[in-house]
Design a protein around this motif. Sequence first.
Motif, PDB file in Angstrom:
ATOM      1  N   LYS A 295      12.281 -13.369  18.112  1.00  0.00           N
ATOM      2  CA  LYS A 295      11.953 -14.792  18.095  1.00  0.00           C
ATOM      3  C   LYS A 295      10.448 -14.972  18.238  1.00  0.00           C
ATOM      4  O   LYS A 295       9.819 -14.340  19.079  1.00  0.00           O
ATOM      5  N   LYS A 296       9.880 -15.845  17.427  1.00  0.00           N
ATOM      6  CA  LYS A 296       8.455 -16.120  17.498  1.00  0.00           C
ATOM      7  C   LYS A 296       8.158 -16.960  18.734  1.00  0.00           C
ATOM      8  O   LYS A 296       8.863 -17.910  19.040  1.00  0.00           O
ATOM      9  N   GLN A 297       7.096 -16.607  19.442  1.00  0.00           N
ATOM     10  CA  GLN A 297       6.730 -17.312  20.661  1.00  0.00           C
ATOM     11  C   GLN A 297       6.050 -18.632  20.307  1.00  0.00           C
ATOM     12  O   GLN A 297       5.130 -18.672  19.482  1.00  0.00           O
ATOM     13  N   THR A 298       6.507 -19.726  20.932  1.00  0.00           N
ATOM     14  CA  THR A 298       5.923 -21.042  20.662  1.00  0.00           C
ATOM     15  C   THR A 298       4.590 -21.189  21.375  1.00  0.00           C
ATOM     16  O   THR A 298       4.248 -20.405  22.256  1.00  0.00           O
ATOM     17  N   ARG A 299       3.836 -22.215  21.002  1.00  0.00           N
ATOM     18  CA  ARG A 299       2.557 -22.469  21.664  1.00  0.00           C
ATOM     19  C   ARG A 299       2.758 -22.764  23.142  1.00  0.00           C
ATOM     20  O   ARG A 299       1.977 -22.340  23.983  1.00  0.00           O
ATOM     21  N   ARG A 300       3.817 -23.506  23.470  1.00  0.00           N
ATOM     22  CA  ARG A 300       4.103 -23.819  24.864  1.00  0.00           C
ATOM     23  C   ARG A 300       4.399 -22.543  25.655  1.00  0.00           C
ATOM     24  O   ARG A 300       3.879 -22.348  26.749  1.00  0.00           O
ATOM     25  N   GLU A 301       5.222 -21.676  25.092  1.00  0.00           N
ATOM     26  CA  GLU A 301       5.545 -20.418  25.772  1.00  0.00           C
ATOM     27  C   GLU A 301       4.295 -19.550  25.941  1.00  0.00           C
ATOM     28  O   GLU A 301       4.100 -18.929  26.986  1.00  0.00           O
ATOM     29  N   ARG A 302       3.444 -19.529  24.921  1.00  0.00           N
ATOM     30  CA  ARG A 302       2.202 -18.766  25.003  1.00  0.00           C
ATOM     31  C   ARG A 302       1.295 -19.327  26.096  1.00  0.00           C
ATOM     32  O   ARG A 302       0.730 -18.600  26.905  1.00  0.00           O
ATOM     33  N   PHE A 303       1.183 -20.669  26.114  1.00  0.00           N
ATOM     34  CA  PHE A 303       0.373 -21.323  27.145  1.00  0.00           C
ATOM     35  C   PHE A 303       0.905 -21.015  28.542  1.00  0.00           C
ATOM     36  O   PHE A 303       0.145 -20.650  29.442  1.00  0.00           O
ATOM     37  N   LEU A 304       2.219 -21.142  28.732  1.00  0.00           N
ATOM     38  CA  LEU A 304       2.801 -20.893  30.046  1.00  0.00           C
ATOM     39  C   LEU A 304       2.630 -19.444  30.485  1.00  0.00           C
ATOM     40  O   LEU A 304       2.369 -19.170  31.660  1.00  0.00           O
ATOM     41  N   SER A 305       2.759 -18.511  29.566  1.00  0.00           N
ATOM     42  CA  SER A 305       2.573 -17.105  29.940  1.00  0.00           C
ATOM     43  C   SER A 305       1.112 -16.828  30.304  1.00  0.00           C
ATOM     44  O   SER A 305       0.836 -16.064  31.229  1.00  0.00           O
ATOM     45  N   GLU A 306       0.169 -17.465  29.602  1.00  0.00           N
ATOM     46  CA  GLU A 306      -1.242 -17.302  29.946  1.00  0.00           C
ATOM     47  C   GLU A 306      -1.536 -17.896  31.322  1.00  0.00           C
ATOM     48  O   GLU A 306      -2.245 -17.294  32.127  1.00  0.00           O
ATOM     49  N   MET A 307      -0.969 -19.075  31.603  1.00  0.00           N
ATOM     50  CA  MET A 307      -1.180 -19.706  32.902  1.00  0.00           C
ATOM     51  C   MET A 307      -0.542 -18.892  34.016  1.00  0.00           C
ATOM     52  O   MET A 307      -1.090 -18.794  35.114  1.00  0.00           O
ATOM     53  N   GLU A 308       0.601 -18.308  33.743  1.00  0.00           N
ATOM     54  CA  GLU A 308       1.281 -17.460  34.728  1.00  0.00           C
ATOM     55  C   GLU A 308       0.394 -16.275  35.109  1.00  0.00           C
ATOM     56  O   GLU A 308       0.348 -15.865  36.272  1.00  0.00           O
ATOM     57  N   ALA A 309      -0.336 -15.748  34.136  1.00  0.00           N
ATOM     58  CA  ALA A 309      -1.204 -14.603  34.398  1.00  0.00           C
ATOM     59  C   ALA A 309      -2.485 -15.002  35.125  1.00  0.00           C
ATOM     60  O   ALA A 309      -3.058 -14.209  35.861  1.00  0.00           O
ATOM     61  N   VAL A 310      -2.928 -16.243  34.954  1.00  0.00           N
ATOM     62  CA  VAL A 310      -4.217 -16.676  35.494  1.00  0.00           C
ATOM     63  C   VAL A 310      -4.105 -17.287  36.889  1.00  0.00           C
ATOM     64  O   VAL A 310      -4.971 -17.067  37.744  1.00  0.00           O
ATOM     65  N   ILE A 311      -3.060 -18.073  37.145  1.00  0.00           N
ATOM     66  CA  ILE A 311      -2.953 -18.818  38.403  1.00  0.00           C
ATOM     67  C   ILE A 311      -2.425 -17.911  39.517  1.00  0.00           C
ATOM     68  O   ILE A 311      -1.391 -17.273  39.351  1.00  0.00           O
ATOM     69  N   PRO A 312      -3.093 -17.887  40.660  1.00  0.00           N
ATOM     70  CA  PRO A 312      -2.614 -17.085  41.801  1.00  0.00           C
ATOM     71  C   PRO A 312      -1.518 -17.832  42.567  1.00  0.00           C
ATOM     72  O   PRO A 312      -1.763 -18.419  43.615  1.00  0.00           O
ATOM     73  N   TRP A 313      -0.303 -17.813  42.036  1.00  0.00           N
ATOM     74  CA  TRP A 313       0.792 -18.613  42.592  1.00  0.00           C
ATOM     75  C   TRP A 313       1.081 -18.344  44.064  1.00  0.00           C
ATOM     76  O   TRP A 313       1.228 -19.301  44.828  1.00  0.00           O
ATOM     77  N   PRO A 314       1.176 -17.099  44.519  1.00  0.00           N
ATOM     78  CA  PRO A 314       1.498 -16.891  45.942  1.00  0.00           C
ATOM     79  C   PRO A 314       0.481 -17.534  46.885  1.00  0.00           C
ATOM     80  O   PRO A 314       0.854 -18.165  47.874  1.00  0.00           O
ATOM     81  N   GLU A 315      -0.816 -17.415  46.575  1.00  0.00           N
ATOM     82  CA  GLU A 315      -1.847 -18.007  47.429  1.00  0.00           C
ATOM     83  C   GLU A 315      -1.778 -19.528  47.387  1.00  0.00           C
ATOM     84  O   GLU A 315      -1.894 -20.203  48.409  1.00  0.00           O
ATOM     85  N   LEU A 316      -1.555 -20.074  46.199  1.00  0.00           N
ATOM     86  CA  LEU A 316      -1.471 -21.521  46.049  1.00  0.00           C
ATOM     87  C   LEU A 316      -0.270 -22.087  46.804  1.00  0.00           C
ATOM     88  O   LEU A 316      -0.385 -23.075  47.534  1.00  0.00           O
ATOM     89  N   LEU A 317       0.876 -21.449  46.660  1.00  0.00           N
ATOM     90  CA  LEU A 317       2.082 -21.911  47.347  1.00  0.00           C
ATOM     91  C   LEU A 317       1.948 -21.787  48.862  1.00  0.00           C
ATOM     92  O   LEU A 317       2.438 -22.647  49.602  1.00  0.00           O
ATOM     93  N   SER A 318       1.275 -20.737  49.333  1.00  0.00           N
ATOM     94  CA  SER A 318       1.108 -20.580  50.782  1.00  0.00           C
ATOM     95  C   SER A 318       0.210 -21.673  51.360  1.00  0.00           C
ATOM     96  O   SER A 318       0.359 -22.050  52.524  1.00  0.00           O
TER      97      SER A 318
END
Length: 142
Positions: free
Chosen positions: A1-24
């Motif tokens: 399946k071809k990755q959509t722009r939204r999926e590409r954007f979300l995967s890039e954001m997932e890699a960039v945002i430090p979620w554990p630190e932000l959530l803490s």
Amino acid sequence: KKQTRRERFLSEMEAVIPWPELLSLIEPHYPKPGRRDRQPMPLETMQGYVNNALKRAARRAGVFWGVSLKARPKQALSKAQRRFNRKMSSVRARVEHVFRVMKCQFGYRKVRYKGIAKNAAQVFSLIGLANLYLARRKLLSP
């Protein structure tokens, strides 16, 4: 399946945002589950949650709280609260009209980056023209 722009954007954001630190940082201020009323959404799915504690904190910090008030279940807004909402809406509407004129009358719907100085000059010119457009009847009347 071809990755959509939204999926590409979300995967890039997932890699960039430090979620554990932000959530803490957010977690100590987030409502806890287990109360009798409506249960909060999971923290990972929430970044804007307006409540009275935020309102009081803003007032203590000297920040004007201009967010519209919401009715609670089984409790309607008072006349004073409705009056406040109407006042805030009238201010917001005056600002929104300028943007409507920029988009509809002047066709400024999409921005192309030409450099920060050129883009700023274009937007400031459009805002000035939109304000003149909105005040045209007062300016033309004798």
